[in-house]
Write an enzyme that holds these catalytic residues in place. Sequence first.
Site, PDB file in Angstrom:
ATOM      1  N   ASP A 656       0.242   4.327  -8.929  1.00 54.93           N
ATOM      2  CA  ASP A 656      -0.499   3.915 -10.120  1.00 54.93           C
ATOM      3  C   ASP A 656       0.439   3.446 -11.230  1.00 54.93           C
ATOM      4  OD1 ASP A 656      -3.130   3.955 -11.626  1.00 54.93           O
ATOM      5  OD2 ASP A 656      -1.956   5.306 -12.889  1.00 54.93           O
ATOM      6  N   GLU A 709       0.160  -0.682  -7.618  1.00 52.58           N
ATOM      7  CA  GLU A 709      -0.773  -1.253  -8.585  1.00 52.58           C
ATOM      8  C   GLU A 709       0.088  -1.868  -9.686  1.00 52.58           C
ATOM      9  OE1 GLU A 709      -4.174  -0.163 -11.864  1.00 52.58           O
ATOM     10  OE2 GLU A 709      -2.446   1.106 -11.494  1.00 52.58           O
TER      11      GLU A 709
END
Length: 987
Positions: A656, A709
Site C-alpha cells: 500500500d 499500489e
Amino acid sequence: MTPRPESSGSRPKGTAGEKIPEQPTAAQQKSAAKKTAVPKQAAAKKAAPAKATAKKAAAGKTTVGKTVAKKAATKKAAAEKTTVEQPVAGTAAAKKTAAKKTAARKSAAKKATTVKATAARTTAVKAAASKSTAGEAVAGKATAKSPAAKNTAKKAPAKKAPTAESAAATATPAEAVAKKAAPAKATARKAAAKKTAPAAGTVAKSAGKKTTAGTAPAGKAVAKKSAAKKAPARKAPAGRAPAVEAAAAQVVPPEMEVAVSPAVDAADRERLLGGTHHDPHSVLGAHPVPGGIAFRAFRPYALAVTVVAGELRAELHDDGEGFFSGLLPLREIPAYRLVVEYEGTVLETEDAYRFLPTLGDLDLHLIGEGRHEELWTALGAHPMTHEGVTGTRFAVWAPNARGVRVAGTFNFWDGTGHVMRSLGSSGVWELFLPDVGEGELYKFEITRPDGSRTLRADPLARRTEVPPATSSVITSSAYEWGDAEWLARRAEAPAHEAPFSVYEVHLASWRPGLNYRQLAEQLPGYVKNLGFTHVELMPVAEHPFGGSWGYQVTGFYAPTARLGTPDDFRYLVDKLHQAGIGVLMDWVPAHFPRDAWALAEFDGRPLYEHEDPLRAAHPDWGTLEFDFGRNEVRNFLVANAVYWCEEFHIDGLRVDAVASMLYLDYSREPGQWTPNEHGGRENLDAVAFLQEMNATVYRRVPGVVTIAEESTAWDGVTRATHHKGPSGFGGLGFGLKWNMGWMHDSLQYMSHEPVHRKYHHGEMTFSMVYAYSENYVLPISHDEVVHGKRSLVSKMPGDWWQQRAGVRAYLGFMWAHPGKQLLFMGQEFAQGAEWSEAHGPDWWLLDPGYGAEADHRGVRDLVRDLNTVYRATPALWRLDTHPAGFEWIVGDAADDNVLAFLRLDPEGVPLLAVSNFAPVTRQDYRLGVPEDVPAWHEAVNTDAARYGGSDVTHPDPVKPEPLAWHGRPASIRLTLPPLATVWLRPA
C-alpha cells in the site's frame, strides 16, 4: 542447617575435616618470625592452642585449592588450660599456631574439647533452623541470614578489616598484614567462646552443651615454628561430619575461607526497584562467591523465599522491599527451585534469573546488521523449553531504554519483579520466564531516557487482544497445513504470464459476524463459483480502529483478533488453497499510527519513525512514516513480509501507498522537505528498502508475487532490482503494479453521458501508450466505491437499465484489456450503494424475493462467465506484458463510441474484443480481421438476456469477407448491441 549424610558413604575431595597441607603465607611467616623472640618458658606455661584472631577479609574471590592469602593471624599462647577452639566452618581451615615449642602445640591438641562451628565471614550468617538430632538425614529448615547477623570473627585490635572491594582491588603486601597482627586479649577469646555463631546453613551446638551426631568437623590445626621452618598440619580431635546431599551440592572446602555478604548492594537494589537495571542476572539468582554460593531473589510482595535443591531447603533472609538473600556453603551451584510464600498461597517455581540468554550471538549480529530474515523467531514472546524448563522467552528491541520489564496477567500487571536484561550493544532486552505459557497477556514496561515509564504492546506480538483492548498475547502455532499440492504448483508460471483475476475482500464485513473459520466455509466456495483465481484481503494485520479498514497497523505480526486466532486465519488460507484460490494480502509498510501504546517513540525517542519530524510525520493521514534508513527498522519490515508468506502461506503482498514512500516531497510544500544527498526528491532509503524486500521475498518464497499500489510514473516499479533504467535506479523489483492511470481514465470516460463520450475517447485508448512499461493490474478497488465516489453501477449515467448495461460493457472491456483484473466485493452484482465497513455488501439484492433480484444476479452471472472464458483463453493473459499480445482493430472511432482490438497468445491464436459504449444498436458494423480465421464464434456478449441485456447476439458463426478494412485484408460485419462488449474467437 545441619549437614545431611552422604548417600554414597564417600566424601568429596577437600571437604571439611580432611587433612589438606597448607603453605604459610608471607604474612604468616613474618608474624611467626616476630614471635621467635618470645621465651620458650612462657610458651610452656601457657600450653594452650593459639586462636586465630582479627583476620583481614580478602574480599577478592578465593579459589579452591589455593592457600588463603592476605591473612595475618595473631598468635597468643594460653597458660594452663585449653579452651574451646572455634574452627572456621565452610571456609579455609583455621590455622592454630603454637608459640614456639612443639610441646606446647601437642599439649593444646590433646586438651582440645568439642569443637563449635562458627562463621568466619566478615558478616556472619545466622542459622534459624531447629536443633539437629542424632542420625537425622534432614535437619529441617535452615534460615540463611543476611549480613545483619552478628560478626563473631575476632577483630584485630589495631584496625578495622578492609572492605571486600579494597582487598580485591589490590594485593595486600605481607608486610602490611604482619604489622597489623597483635595478640588477642583473653577476654575477647572468652566472649567469643560463649557465643554460638551458626555456619552458613548449618546449626552447631555450643561446646558446653551436648553435641549431636553429625555436627561440623573441627578445622585443621597448622603449627608454624618460625618463618624459616614449617610444622606439619595436624587434625583436631573431632569426628567427621557427613556432607550435604543435594543435587551435586557439596560442603565448601576449608580453602574458601573469606565470605562476602549475599545481599543485593544499595546501588543494584535501587536500579532493580526503579526498573533501570541492564543486567539483573548478574545480581539475582545463584552466584559463586567466597564462602559458598550466594542466592538472591527479588520477589515483591512475598512473605518468604526458600531455596530447594534436592533434600536441601534453605530459607533466605528477608532483606526488605521484596529482596531475599542467603549464603550457603556449597561448592557448586545446584539445580534448584524457589518456594515463594505469599499471603494465602505458596508457589514452587524455577528462578528466572538462573538461565543463560535464549538468544545467541548470531541472532544479535544479524539484528544489528538488519539481516535477520526470520526476526519473528528471535524477538517477541515464544513459549519454549530452555535448559530443560518450559516457559516463555520475551525479547524486545529498545536501544534507548534505561530499563525494560515485562508485565502481564502472570504477574498481575506488575513488572517490578520481572526485570529484563540488555544483551550487549544490540539494544535487545531478553528474559526467560519459567511456567509462563500460551494465552497469557503481556506488555513491556519501558523506562525512557528521562526516567518516565511507558507500557507498550510487543511490536512482534503474533497474537493480540480483541480491540479496543491492546495487550499482546503469548501464542504458538500447532496448525497442520493441507495445501501442499497448491504450494507445489503455484510457482509453475510467473503471475504476469498466468491467469490472474482477483476478488478484493474486506473480511470483517464480507459476511458481518463471521469469524475466520466460518468464513472458510463460505468464502472459498463463493469465489471459486465466480471463477476468480485469487482473493485479495484488505489488511489483516491488527489495527486499533476498524474505520481505517486495516490501513493503520499497530500489530504488524498478528492477524486481527476480531475474527479469531492466528491458527484460525491459517485455516481460512488453507481452505482457500484447497479450493484452488490464491491468497493475496494488503501490506502497509509506509506508516503507522501514533497510539501511545504502540510503536510511536517506542522507547522514549524516535525509533521506528524518522528522527527528523519533517520526515516522520505523514501529512495526509496524521500517522508516522517508518525510518527506512535504519537497519533494524528495515529488518523489521522485510522480515514481516517474509513472515506472512512463510507462516501463513500468503501467495502475494499488495504493498500500500508506495508513492508516499518514494518521494520526499509527497504531499509536502516547499520548505517542508529536505532533498536527498544528490539534491533530488527521491527517498533513497525507501528505494533501497523496497528493493531489499522484493529480492528477499522472491528468493525465500518461490511462487509469490508482490504488487505495488503506485500512482505515479516512477520508472521500473516492476523491473528487476539489478537492471538500471534511464533514471539511474535499479528496478524496485515488484511483480505487478496497479494501473491507477487506467482506472482513473476509464472510470472518468464511463461517467460521461454517451453523447459526450466522443470528446473523451482518448481516456479509453491512452492506457495502451504505456501498457507495456510495467506489469499491470487493472484495479476497481475499494477506494473507488467509498467516500462519495459512489458504487461502480452508480457511476454510470442514464436510467437503471443503462447503468447496468454500462457496468456490463465496462467489465467486458476490462477483462479483455491487457493486464490482470481486480474487482471489489459487491461490484460483482452491481450493488447500488457505496461500501461501508459497518454492514458490508447488500446481499439482500440477491434474495429471490426482491423484485430486482434478476438484474443483480445477471451481472454476477456475467462476471462468472468472463472469468470462465478468460481462464480458458491464453490470448487474454499469456502475453499480458508483451506488445505482441495486442493489436488495434479500430481505436479512433470516437464518434461511434466503439473500440475493437485483438488479443493474441504466443501461437498467434486471437480473440476479438469489440465494445460499443453508445446506447444505440449499430447494424452491420464492419471490422477488419485477420484473413487466416475462417469463422468467428461469439464467446461472450454482455447484452445477452441472461445477464439482463436486450439480447442482441450472434448465435451463428460470423464468416469474414475478402474486403479489406481497417488495414486488414478481410473484414466481418457485426450487429453491435447497445452499451455492450462482445468477444469472438476462432470457431
